[in-house]
Design a protein around this motif. Structure first.
Motif, PDB file in Angstrom:
ATOM      1  N   SER A 151       0.840  -1.144  -0.105  1.00 32.62           N
ATOM      2  CA  SER A 151      -0.005  -0.044  -0.031  1.00 32.62           C
ATOM      3  C   SER A 151       0.926   1.211  -0.021  1.00 32.62           C
ATOM      4  CB  SER A 151      -0.842   0.153   1.074  1.00 32.62           C
ATOM      5  OG  SER A 151      -0.410  -0.102   2.407  1.00 32.62           O
ATOM      6  N   ASN A 152       0.366   2.379  -0.471  1.00 31.10           N
ATOM      7  CA  ASN A 152       1.137   3.463  -0.560  1.00 31.10           C
ATOM      8  C   ASN A 152       0.879   4.484   0.719  1.00 31.10           C
ATOM      9  OD1 ASN A 152       1.952   6.477  -1.089  1.00 31.10           O
ATOM     10  ND2 ASN A 152       2.247   5.600  -3.153  1.00 31.10           N
ATOM     11  N   LEU A 153       1.811   4.483   1.708  1.00 35.78           N
ATOM     12  CA  LEU A 153       1.701   5.287   2.898  1.00 35.78           C
ATOM     13  C   LEU A 153       1.480   6.855   2.754  1.00 35.78           C
ATOM     14  CD1 LEU A 153       1.661   5.020   5.891  1.00 35.78           C
ATOM     15  CD2 LEU A 153       4.136   5.334   6.086  1.00 35.78           C
ATOM     16  N   TYR A 161       1.781  -0.308   6.475  1.00 38.83           N
ATOM     17  CA  TYR A 161       2.806   0.610   6.721  1.00 38.83           C
ATOM     18  C   TYR A 161       2.782   1.512   7.791  1.00 38.83           C
ATOM     19  CZ  TYR A 161       4.863  -1.857   2.455  1.00 38.83           C
ATOM     20  OH  TYR A 161       5.100  -2.755   1.562  1.00 38.83           O
ATOM     21  N   TYR A 162       3.677   1.762   8.826  1.00 40.02           N
ATOM     22  CA  TYR A 162       3.715   2.841   9.660  1.00 40.02           C
ATOM     23  C   TYR A 162       4.812   3.485   9.814  1.00 40.02           C
ATOM     24  CZ  TYR A 162       2.685   4.818  14.165  1.00 40.02           C
ATOM     25  OH  TYR A 162       2.499   5.709  15.211  1.00 40.02           O
ATOM     26  N   ILE A 186       0.312  15.247  12.068  1.00 44.49           N
ATOM     27  CA  ILE A 186      -0.330  14.083  11.088  1.00 44.49           C
ATOM     28  C   ILE A 186      -1.334  13.395  11.486  1.00 44.49           C
ATOM     29  CG2 ILE A 186       0.327  12.530   9.002  1.00 44.49           C
ATOM     30  CD1 ILE A 186       2.833  13.438   8.518  1.00 44.49           C
ATOM     31  N   PRO A 187      -2.662  13.295  11.166  1.00 40.85           N
ATOM     32  CA  PRO A 187      -3.562  12.810  11.816  1.00 40.85           C
ATOM     33  C   PRO A 187      -3.390  11.057  11.619  1.00 40.85           C
ATOM     34  CG  PRO A 187      -4.544  14.306  10.772  1.00 40.85           C
ATOM     35  CD  PRO A 187      -3.410  14.424  10.255  1.00 40.85           C
ATOM     36  N   PHE A 188      -3.912   9.963  12.269  1.00 40.08           N
ATOM     37  CA  PHE A 188      -3.749   8.681  12.145  1.00 40.08           C
ATOM     38  C   PHE A 188      -4.578   8.350  10.905  1.00 40.08           C
ATOM     39  CE2 PHE A 188      -4.699   4.193  13.203  1.00 40.08           C
ATOM     40  CZ  PHE A 188      -3.498   3.822  13.305  1.00 40.08           C
ATOM     41  N   MET A 189      -3.816   7.814   9.984  1.00 44.77           N
ATOM     42  CA  MET A 189      -4.735   7.461   8.480  1.00 44.77           C
ATOM     43  C   MET A 189      -5.296   6.193   8.545  1.00 44.77           C
ATOM     44  SD  MET A 189      -0.994   6.825   8.347  1.00 44.77           S
ATOM     45  CE  MET A 189      -0.433   8.457   8.059  1.00 44.77           C
ATOM     46  N   TYR A 190      -5.305   5.258   9.251  1.00 44.41           N
ATOM     47  CA  TYR A 190      -5.857   4.055   9.142  1.00 44.41           C
ATOM     48  C   TYR A 190      -7.122   4.174   9.975  1.00 44.41           C
ATOM     49  CZ  TYR A 190      -1.342   2.345   7.444  1.00 44.41           C
ATOM     50  OH  TYR A 190      -0.485   2.164   6.338  1.00 44.41           O
ATOM     51  N   ARG A 191      -8.340   4.093   9.018  1.00 44.27           N
ATOM     52  CA  ARG A 191      -9.704   3.812   9.727  1.00 44.27           C
ATOM     53  C   ARG A 191     -10.365   2.457   9.458  1.00 44.27           C
ATOM     54  NH1 ARG A 191     -12.538   9.665   9.239  1.00 44.27           N
ATOM     55  NH2 ARG A 191     -11.486  10.806  10.600  1.00 44.27           N
ATOM     56  N   PRO A 215      -2.150  -8.575  10.529  1.00 34.81           N
ATOM     57  CA  PRO A 215      -1.050  -9.752  10.621  1.00 34.81           C
ATOM     58  C   PRO A 215       0.459  -9.166  10.759  1.00 34.81           C
ATOM     59  CG  PRO A 215      -2.814 -10.075   8.858  1.00 34.81           C
ATOM     60  CD  PRO A 215      -3.070  -8.717   9.719  1.00 34.81           C
ATOM     61  N   GLN A 216       0.702  -8.055   9.963  1.00 32.23           N
ATOM     62  CA  GLN A 216       1.973  -7.499  10.245  1.00 32.23           C
ATOM     63  C   GLN A 216       1.889  -5.828  10.041  1.00 32.23           C
ATOM     64  OE1 GLN A 216       4.730  -7.570   6.752  1.00 32.23           O
ATOM     65  NE2 GLN A 216       6.377  -8.563   8.270  1.00 32.23           N
ATOM     66  N   VAL A 217       2.707  -5.234  10.552  1.00 32.41           N
ATOM     67  CA  VAL A 217       2.719  -3.704  10.633  1.00 32.41           C
ATOM     68  C   VAL A 217       4.436  -3.598  10.266  1.00 32.41           C
ATOM     69  CG1 VAL A 217       2.827  -1.582  11.948  1.00 32.41           C
ATOM     70  CG2 VAL A 217       1.355  -3.398  12.329  1.00 32.41           C
ATOM     71  N   LYS A 218       4.704  -3.002   8.990  1.00 33.43           N
ATOM     72  CA  LYS A 218       6.048  -2.632   8.933  1.00 33.43           C
ATOM     73  C   LYS A 218       6.189  -1.199   8.942  1.00 33.43           C
ATOM     74  CE  LYS A 218       9.154  -3.913   5.039  1.00 33.43           C
ATOM     75  NZ  LYS A 218       9.273  -4.447   3.740  1.00 33.43           N
ATOM     76  N   PHE A 219       7.292  -1.067   9.843  1.00 32.54           N
ATOM     77  CA  PHE A 219       7.867   0.260  10.087  1.00 32.54           C
ATOM     78  C   PHE A 219       8.667   0.716   8.921  1.00 32.54           C
ATOM     79  CE2 PHE A 219       6.011  -0.341  14.128  1.00 32.54           C
ATOM     80  CZ  PHE A 219       6.260   0.815  15.082  1.00 32.54           C
TER      81      PHE A 219
END
Length: 574
Positions: free
Chosen positions: A15-17, A177-178, A161-166, A220-224
């Motif tokens: 995905s495009n952060l 991606y985070y 920057i607000p949290f973008m995941y809803r 499942p996965q969060v990629k910093f």
């Protein structure tokens, strides 16, 4: 003004952060600000059709190394079908030489340079027909065709920057991606991140709150995406401690770190985490001291090695180590040594990359002096250097392919371990394997999993001192370690469950009957009958008489391998 933020990703799972961050800042609930994500595998005409159907007033493209050629081809077509649309671009692949990009693409109105959250927000607020001269961080074209370069934009406070995941539904089966920091404190000459020296961090309390959202939703996965996650100890330790204390048993967190920065207490904390909770990506790049000095890598390989081995002792963290071929002062002999040095650390993933000469990097400025010749088009990958010829680079490409297939797949570990004992060193093994593929005509063909096992057996038996029984036992062990394969290699004897000896068949049946009653080895929450247990596991007897039970109901959290039990004699009832 309807604005479409367009991302063309390398794969569906990505995905495009950037576009989500832009939308979060400029207007999460703004119905006139939409995101459109595609992949480079989509037909260009399909993407063009979708953009047309959306009828945007502004088409804003996010430009990166992997998609820039695709976008360059798409921009003129968008202008043809939407003659009144404004076309904006941003991202690292257009920011470096924005004026040249505008000159090459008269269809484009402006380039957003650097961080785009505030820039986009201000652009969306400019009244129609007003000048863009007061918007920082853009290079733009006026109505007369003149190109203007505005003042650069000051770096942001990341907490703004607000949290973008809803709605996580749109990210199903995709990597999340985070970003908890921006910038990099180091000056690696091949990397664009070194340009942004000022490292900024999102507040730890805010990060924890947002990570809890992922944990609650069992992502499942969060990629910093932080370039050097552990450059600030209090920040990295705070996050690692938090995910340890709030571990949901499912979510995996990926971090790119500098291993040489790890201190004893950090390693101790990492060693205490649930197996599979964290994975680490570590860039070694080379172990040649002159190379490291030239590319401004100050990390000591001994420190990296010590840290990797200390983390490895915990047997709970997947480690991914990188090398880069084509660096200055690294000839084939030097790369051979770098390969062996890193391979000896036994990472779960061993990535062989090839130098990419990125515009704006220090390497780009010095490439000619180093005799580095690279592709003119993205990804600007090295073709040859003063130290490595193009033919030798092709050889390294072949070795990279063998490492991907036979090491990084984690499907041949026990066989590869045996083959390492038959050759001078690890590099020689993959070099010889690559040559074997070439001489036998196996390159450029699609091979099944069993086909890869067959080829590896052929190769192994061509090596001096190879024991056929030892080789085949290890291949079978590797085969069943990953899955209860319904097909067996043509060279393998029939499975023992189909033995003509009634005593052996009875012995196996007795083992499973007892196991269904007593659960000496197979421990499941649900009770299963003997026949069910037989289907859920695999039992194999090897040449030396050893029996191995493969339990697919339980697996190693790092490798995915089945848990195994070894018996000199198959246990029987009293």
């Amino acid at each position: 003004m309807k604005t479409l933020l367009i991302a063309v990703n390398a794969k569906y799972i990505h995905s495009n952060l950037a576009v989500y961050s832009l939308k979060a800042y400029a207007g999460q609930d703004n119905p006139d600000l939409e995101i459109a994500e595609y992949t480079i595998n989509h037909l260009r005409e399909d993407i063009l059709a979708d953009i047309y159907r959306r009828q945007p007033d502004v088409a804003a493209f996010s430009c990166y190394l992997w998609n820039i050629e695709y976008i360059r081809a798409l921009i003129p077509e968008v202008r043809q079908v939407l003659p009144n649309v404004k076309i904006w671009v941003g991202g690292p692949e257009v920011s470096y030489d924005a004026s040249a990009f505008l000159e090459a693409f008269p269809q484009v109105e402006l380039v957003m340079n650097g961080e785009g959250e505030k820039t986009l927000t201000e652009l969306l607020q400019v009244p129609e027909g007003k000048s863009l001269e007061e918007i920082d961080g853009i290079t733009w074209r006026d109505q007369d065709g003149q190109i203007h370069v505005n003042q650069p934009r000051f770096l942001m406070n990341l907490d703004e920057i607000p949290f973008m995941y809803r709605d996580l539904g749109i990210f199903e089966n995709r990597i999340i991606y985070y970003e908890s920091s921006r910038g990099c404190p180091f000056s690696c000459s091949y990397c664009m991140s070194s340009i942004d020296k000022k490292v900024r961090f999102r507040s730890l309390d805010l990060v924890k709150k947002e990570l809890q959202f992922f944990l609650d939703n069992k992502v499942p996965q969060v990629k910093f995406v932080d370039r050097t996650f552990n450059c600030k100890k209090a920040h990295s330790m705070g996050i690692w401690q938090y995910i340890k204390e709030h571990d949901n048993g499912v979510t995996n967190f990926h971090f790119e770190i500098s291993a040489d920065l790890l201190k004893e207490d950090e390693i101790s904390l990492l060693n205490s985490l649930r197996p599979g909770l964290v994975q680490l990506e570590i860039g070694v790049q080379s172990t040649n001291p002159q190379t490291l000095e030239t590319i401004h890598r100050s990390a000591s390989f001994q420190k990296i090695s010590d840290a990797v081995e200390a983390v490895h002792k915990g047997k709970n963290i997947h480690q991914h180590l990188d090398l880069i071929a084509g660096l200055p002062y690294e000839n084939l002999e030097s790369f051979h040594q770098s390969f062996n040095d890193v391979y000896a650390l036994h990472p779960q993933q061993f990535q062989l990359g090839f130098l990419k000469v990125l515009k704006g990097s220090d390497m780009h400025e010095k490439a000619e002096g180093f005799g580095i010749v690279y592709r003119e088009l993205p990804p600007y990958e090295v073709l040859k250097t003063r130290w490595v010829s193009y033919g030798e680079m092709l050889k390294l490409k072949s070795i990279e392919e063998m490492v991907e297939v036979y090491y990084n797949s984690c499907q041949f570990a026990y066989t590869i371990s045996y083959l390492e004992s038959l050759v001078p060193d690890a590099y020689s093994l993959y070099e010889q394997l690559a040559e074997f593929y070439d001489t036998r005509g196996y390159n450029g063909k699609s091979h099944s999993r069993l086909g890869r096992f067959q080829i590896l057996r052929e190769f192994a038996l061509s090596l001096e001192g190879c024991s056929q029984e030892e080789c085949e036992d290890r291949l079978l062990y590797d085969l069943y370690l990953r899955e209860n394969s319904k097909s067996r290699p043509v060279w393998a004897k029939d499975p023992i469950g189909k033995s003509d000896d009634p005593k052996i068949r009875e012995k196996i049946s007795d083992f499973y009957r007892r196991e269904a009653e007593e659960h000496r080895y197979l421990h499941y929450d649900e009770k299963y009958q003997a026949r069910q247990l037989m289907h859920m596991t695999h039992l194999e007897q090897f040449h030396d008489g050893t029996w191995v039970l493969f339990d697919y109901g339980r697996r190693d959290p790092l490798t995915g391998d089945a848990i195994t039990w070894r018996f000199a004699e198959l246990p029987a009832g009293e």
